[in-house]
Scaffold this motif. Structure first.
Motif, short mmCIF file in Angstrom:
data_model
loop_
_atom_site.label_atom_id
_atom_site.label_comp_id
_atom_site.label_asym_id
_atom_site.label_seq_id
_atom_site.Cartn_x
_atom_site.Cartn_y
_atom_site.Cartn_z
N GLY A 187 0.81 -1.22 0.00
CA GLY A 187 0.00 0.00 0.00
C GLY A 187 0.84 1.26 0.00
O GLY A 187 0.45 2.27 -0.60
N GLU A 188 2.01 1.22 0.64
CA GLU A 188 2.84 2.42 0.71
C GLU A 188 3.49 2.78 -0.62
O GLU A 188 4.09 3.84 -0.75
CB GLU A 188 3.91 2.29 1.80
CG GLU A 188 3.63 3.19 2.98
CD GLU A 188 4.85 3.46 3.83
OE1 GLU A 188 5.67 4.32 3.45
OE2 GLU A 188 4.96 2.84 4.89
N GLN A 189 3.34 1.92 -1.60
CA GLN A 189 3.79 2.29 -2.94
C GLN A 189 2.92 3.39 -3.52
O GLN A 189 3.34 4.15 -4.39
CB GLN A 189 3.75 1.08 -3.87
CG GLN A 189 4.72 -0.03 -3.51
CD GLN A 189 4.59 -1.21 -4.44
OE1 GLN A 189 5.44 -1.47 -5.28
NE2 GLN A 189 3.48 -1.93 -4.31
N TYR A 190 1.67 3.50 -3.04
CA TYR A 190 0.70 4.42 -3.62
C TYR A 190 0.17 5.44 -2.60
O TYR A 190 -0.60 6.32 -2.96
CB TYR A 190 -0.49 3.63 -4.18
CG TYR A 190 -0.07 2.45 -5.02
CD1 TYR A 190 0.48 2.64 -6.29
CD2 TYR A 190 -0.17 1.15 -4.54
CE1 TYR A 190 0.89 1.57 -7.06
CE2 TYR A 190 0.24 0.07 -5.31
CZ TYR A 190 0.77 0.28 -6.56
OH TYR A 190 1.19 -0.79 -7.32
N VAL A 191 0.58 5.29 -1.34
CA VAL A 191 0.12 6.17 -0.26
C VAL A 191 1.34 6.77 0.41
O VAL A 191 2.37 6.08 0.57
CB VAL A 191 -0.73 5.37 0.75
CG1 VAL A 191 -1.12 6.24 1.94
CG2 VAL A 191 -1.97 4.81 0.08
N SER B 3 3.92 8.08 3.31
CA SER B 3 4.31 7.42 4.55
C SER B 3 3.50 7.94 5.74
O SER B 3 3.13 7.18 6.65
CB SER B 3 5.80 7.62 4.81
OG SER B 3 6.13 9.00 4.93
N GLY B 4 3.20 9.24 5.74
CA GLY B 4 2.41 9.81 6.84
C GLY B 4 1.00 9.27 6.89
O GLY B 4 0.49 8.92 7.96
N LEU B 5 0.35 9.16 5.72
CA LEU B 5 -1.01 8.61 5.68
C LEU B 5 -1.02 7.13 6.06
O LEU B 5 -1.94 6.66 6.72
CB LEU B 5 -1.61 8.80 4.30
CG LEU B 5 -2.16 10.19 3.97
CD1 LEU B 5 -2.80 10.19 2.59
CD2 LEU B 5 -3.18 10.64 5.02
N ALA B 6 0.01 6.39 5.66
CA ALA B 6 0.10 4.98 6.04
C ALA B 6 0.17 4.84 7.56
O ALA B 6 -0.48 3.97 8.14
CB ALA B 6 1.33 4.33 5.39
N CYS C 183 -9.50 7.50 2.81
CA CYS C 183 -9.63 6.59 1.66
C CYS C 183 -10.46 7.23 0.54
O CYS C 183 -10.17 7.07 -0.64
CB CYS C 183 -10.25 5.27 2.10
SG CYS C 183 -9.14 4.24 3.09
N ALA C 184 -11.51 7.98 0.93
CA ALA C 184 -12.33 8.66 -0.07
C ALA C 184 -11.52 9.71 -0.80
O ALA C 184 -11.62 9.88 -2.02
CB ALA C 184 -13.55 9.29 0.60
N GLY D 39 -4.58 0.94 -2.09
CA GLY D 39 -3.44 0.96 -1.19
C GLY D 39 -3.86 1.31 0.23
O GLY D 39 -3.46 0.65 1.20
N GLY D 40 -4.67 2.37 0.36
CA GLY D 40 -5.18 2.74 1.68
C GLY D 40 -6.07 1.67 2.28
O GLY D 40 -6.00 1.38 3.48
N LEU D 41 -6.91 1.07 1.42
CA LEU D 41 -7.79 0.01 1.90
C LEU D 41 -6.99 -1.21 2.35
O LEU D 41 -7.30 -1.84 3.38
CB LEU D 41 -8.76 -0.39 0.79
CG LEU D 41 -9.85 -1.41 1.16
CD1 LEU D 41 -10.76 -0.86 2.25
CD2 LEU D 41 -10.67 -1.77 -0.08
#
Length: 304
Positions: A89-93, A95-98, A141-142, A155-157
């Motif tokens: 997921g962190e490939q597309y999000v 690092s802070g949001l992860a 996520c939205a 990625g977030g999901l």
């Protein structure tokens, strides 16, 4: 002031800083390393270090054969599934949001604990905190779907699903109450969780020797394995008998803002206003869950 007095806040601060920095190390390492093998190699190195440090000091094996089943199941959930989804997921999000999304682990944990641990029923305060935090995760996520596309949304999901599996693993392990030192619990879980990842990594990613091994990729791997895993596990276990659970849990409130700060200062990451708003809801929800009720209120809730 005794030696113990200054070492306790120093250890707590070290955990906050290291765990805040690991998210950016994952993001940078993913520029050169494939996610599945990256996870597998991280915990393979961490496992070797933990075994070298721990096996001479504590009992190495569980007493019951059935404990191995629990360790295998929880190890696959925690290390194989959770971390693979996180790294992917962190490939597309960012690092802070992860880090913000993974802060939902205690929220999922209290829901699972309500059903699996009779001594930890879900109270109104915790339920309210869970609803607030999950609204924040949904908002993030939205936003990812609206502004960054489907890959960012999934990625977030995926990180959210990984957080849920990690929480379920923790609750199952607590319910089982395996009589083994915490460091060896982690070692056995890593063994069962890392073994399938090593095989899957060979099939999907190929020979690790042929990866794009830059100096930065090697540094990120070793930092995550030795400092971000082995060192922090040992530090956490040292702190457990010396701090209250409530004070230890405050780390989960410090880490996400710390990860955002590292991503902004060193990784050039920026968050939109909607992402920051969602992050605020998550942190407020986690704070509501961990906030200690006044004694009269707590007693009334317990009687209810």
């Amino acid at each position: 002031m005794t030696n113990r007095d200054w070492r306790i806040p120093a250890a707590w601060l070290a955990l906050c800083v290291v765990w805040s920095s690991t998210w950016l190390a994952i993001k940078i390492g993913l520029r050169d390393l494939p996610p599945i093998s990256f996870v597998a190699l991280r915990f393979l190195v961490a496992l070797v270090v933990l075994l070298l440090i721990s096996t001479a000091r504590v009992r190495r094996r569980p007493r019951r054969r059935s404990d191995y089943v629990v360790l295998a199941w929880t190890g696959i959930l925690m290390f194989a599934l959770n971390y693979t989804l996180l790294f992917w997921g962190e490939q597309y999000v960012s690092s802070g949001l992860a880090a913000i999304i993974q802060a939902s682990i205690p929220i999922f944990g209290m829901v699972f604990a309500h059903w699996l641990l009779p001594d930890e029923p879900l109270r109104w305060q915790r339920l309210a905190g869970a609803l607030v935090a999950m609204f924040g995760v949904a908002l993030i996520c939205a936003r990812l779907l609206s502004f960054n596309g489907w890959l960012a949304f999934f990625g977030g999901l995926g990180i959210t699903v990984g957080a849920a599996t990690a929480a379920f693993s923790n609750v199952v392990l607590k319910r089982r109450n395996i009589q083994l030192a915490p460091s060896m619990l982690a070692c056995w879980q890593m063994i069962f969780g890392t073994a399938p990842l090593l095989i899957l990594g060979l099939v999907v990613d190929g020979n690790p020797v042929r990866f794009h091994w830059t100096g930065m990729a090697a540094f990120c791997l070793l930092y995550l394995a030795i400092i971000g895993s082995s060192f922090t596990f040992l530090l956490l276990y040292w702190l457990m008998p010396r701090m209250t659970v409530t004070n230890l849990q405050t780390i989960s409130l410090i880490t996400p803002p710390g990860a955002i700060a590292f991503g902004w200062a060193l990784g050039g990451e920026k968050l939109s206003a909607w992402s920051l708003l969602g992050a605020a809801f998550v942190l407020v929800g986690v704070w509501i869950i961990f906030r200690r009720l006044p004694e009269p209120v707590a007693a009334a809730v317990a009687r209810g």
